[in-house]
Write an enzyme that holds these catalytic residues in place. Structure first.
Site, PDB file in Angstrom:
ATOM      1  N   LYS A 115       0.762  -1.137  -0.293  1.00 16.11           N
ATOM      2  CA  LYS A 115      -0.131  -0.102   0.351  1.00 16.11           C
ATOM      3  C   LYS A 115       1.015   1.429   0.198  1.00 16.11           C
ATOM      4  O   LYS A 115       0.576   1.853  -0.538  1.00 16.11           O
ATOM      5  CB  LYS A 115      -0.926  -0.275   1.074  1.00 16.11           C
ATOM      6  CG  LYS A 115      -2.289  -1.077   1.142  1.00 16.11           C
ATOM      7  CD  LYS A 115      -2.950  -0.929   0.207  1.00 16.11           C
ATOM      8  CE  LYS A 115      -3.676  -1.834  -0.322  1.00 16.11           C
ATOM      9  NZ  LYS A 115      -4.226  -3.324   0.570  1.00 16.11           N
ATOM     10  N   LYS A 197      -3.372 -11.645  -8.940  1.00 19.70           N
ATOM     11  CA  LYS A 197      -3.990 -11.439  -8.490  1.00 19.70           C
ATOM     12  C   LYS A 197      -5.400 -11.075  -9.006  1.00 19.70           C
ATOM     13  O   LYS A 197      -5.628 -10.527  -9.211  1.00 19.70           O
ATOM     14  CB  LYS A 197      -4.372 -12.115  -6.735  1.00 19.70           C
ATOM     15  CG  LYS A 197      -4.240 -11.282  -6.168  1.00 19.70           C
ATOM     16  CD  LYS A 197      -5.257 -11.612  -4.402  1.00 19.70           C
ATOM     17  CE  LYS A 197      -4.401 -10.053  -3.595  1.00 19.70           C
ATOM     18  NZ  LYS A 197      -5.432  -9.720  -3.725  1.00 19.70           N
ATOM     19  N   LYS A 200     -10.642  -6.457  -6.271  1.00 23.49           N
ATOM     20  CA  LYS A 200     -12.290  -5.433  -6.655  1.00 23.49           C
ATOM     21  C   LYS A 200     -11.339  -4.048  -7.209  1.00 23.49           C
ATOM     22  O   LYS A 200     -11.625  -3.898  -7.806  1.00 23.49           O
ATOM     23  CB  LYS A 200     -12.439  -4.947  -5.245  1.00 23.49           C
ATOM     24  CG  LYS A 200     -13.320  -6.373  -4.520  1.00 23.49           C
ATOM     25  CD  LYS A 200     -14.208  -5.301  -3.273  1.00 23.49           C
ATOM     26  CE  LYS A 200     -14.415  -6.667  -2.013  1.00 23.49           C
ATOM     27  NZ  LYS A 200     -12.571  -6.029  -0.961  1.00 23.49           N
TER      28      LYS A 200
END
Ligand code: TYM
Length: 334
Positions: A115, A197, A200
């Site tokens: 992040k 992967k 969202k």
């Protein structure tokens, strides 16, 4: 009297539409576990604020995640299905656990480092202590099993450390929570572009959402990365081809998979045909879930009732735990 059921807890952030990874990594297990365990499943709205400070879409996203969970087969009468911010004691336990979590270990967390790389302009304290809040969510119900995908493995290891640290310092209150997937390894559903992967909010054309329409599903699958096929019999598969076979195993019939395995091993594989088949089977799998989402989502009154009922169950369990926590810590003065 019947034995008390073992306790299960898990959560999903309302940061976008749910996808096949959320389904096979988490929700598929929720639906199975609701039959045999005491289950607490929630929408992690506080966690979403660590990366999504703009709350304009939050209400819609929370409602959508709830509707998507129910459409996948979760029964709000069997489980506590609730919203994280409706259980205020989560914040109290988070505060206590923060005193037991060290800056060094938090900075080493892989998700934190990711992040920081993605959003260097917003490295806030909530992001650093994200795994502490997640631990509070879990141990607030004294949960033992936590159905999650592979990406959450490190967070669960940290949750065990924090729970153990509390127990050593103040006395045994919490069981050790473990990441859980029915009789198997934790799942990672790969993205269709051959790397990473499904997610969202990233690489949306390489992610199959539970609300994608049939044409979109077919289109995304047809774009999945392939090559000209193997040139030697029984060759090892490159990772992006392995990933496509992995996706087939989720939704295609055994004999279909066996046929394409044979074609691959004998250098006769036609990836166009394989992807067509996979697109059809994906559409067949996702279609009924999407249709249910579309009938549940407009019923805001029902969703409110689900949230209220879930919060009541979750607060009952949380209040029992917090009584033990405050007593163990000596936060009781009369
Ligand atoms: P979140 O919202 O990123 O993802 C929700 C669940 O979906 C799983 N998942 C996947 N599994 C397999 N393959 C993928 N491609 C894939 N993408 C997502 C995740 O592992 C997760 O199980 N930190 C959590 C939310 C959370 C939580 C909790 C989880 C907050 N409190 C307490 C468990 C217990 C998260 O960000 O999940």
């Amino acid at each position: 009297m019947a034995d008390k059921k073992e306790i299960v807890m898990s959560g999903i952030r309302p940061t976008g539409f749910l996808h096949l990874g959320n389904y096979f990594g988490a929700i598929r297990n929720y639906v199975k576990m609701q039959e045999d365990f005491e289950c607490y499943f929630m929408v992690a709205d506080w966690h979403s604020l660590t990366t999504h400070p703009d709350t304009k879409e939050l209400q819609g996203n929370v409602q959508r995640v709830l509707a998507e969970n129910i459409a996948c087969g979760l029964d709000p009468d069997k489980v506590a299905l609730y919203c994280q911010s409706h259980v205020h004691t989560t914040a109290e336990l988070y505060l206590y656990l923060n005193m037991l979590a060290y800056k060094g270990e938090l900075e080493k967390t892989v998700t934190f480092k990711d992040k920081v790389r993605q959003h260097p302009e917003n490295v806030n304290a909530g992001l650093l202590t994200y795994p502490v809040l997640q631990t509070a969510d879990i141990i607030l119900h004294r949960a033992k099993y936590v159905p999650v995908g592979k990406d959450q493995e490190q967070h669960l290891e940290m949750a065990r450390n924090f729970a153990n640290r509390f127990n050593h310092r103040y006395g045994e209150v919490f069981p050790e929570p473990v990441a859980y997937n029915y009789n198997a390894e934790l799942v990672k559903v790969p993205s269709l572009d051959g790397g990473g992967k499904m997610s969202k909010s990233e690489n949306q054309m390489a992610t199959l959402y539970l609300s994608d329409d049939d044409d979109m599903i077919r289109k995304k699958v047809m774009k999945a990365k392939t090559d000209n096929g193997p040139t030697e019999p029984n060759a090892a598969k490159p990772e992006y081809i392995e990933n496509i076979f992995g996706l087939m195993k989720l939704v295609c019939a055994q004999d279909v998979i066996a046929k394409y395995e044979n074609d691959y091993n004998s250098c006769n594989i036609r990836y166009g045909d394989l992807k067509k088949q996979l697109g059809e089977d994906m559409a067949k799998f996702i279609g009924p879930i999407r249709d249910k989402i579309n009938t549940i989502l407009p019923d805001k009154k029902y969703l409110q009732q689900v949230m209220e009922q879930g919060a009541e169950k979750a607060n009952k369990s949380a209040n029992e735990t917090m009584k033990l926590v405050r007593e163990a810590m000596g936060l009781k003065y009369y």
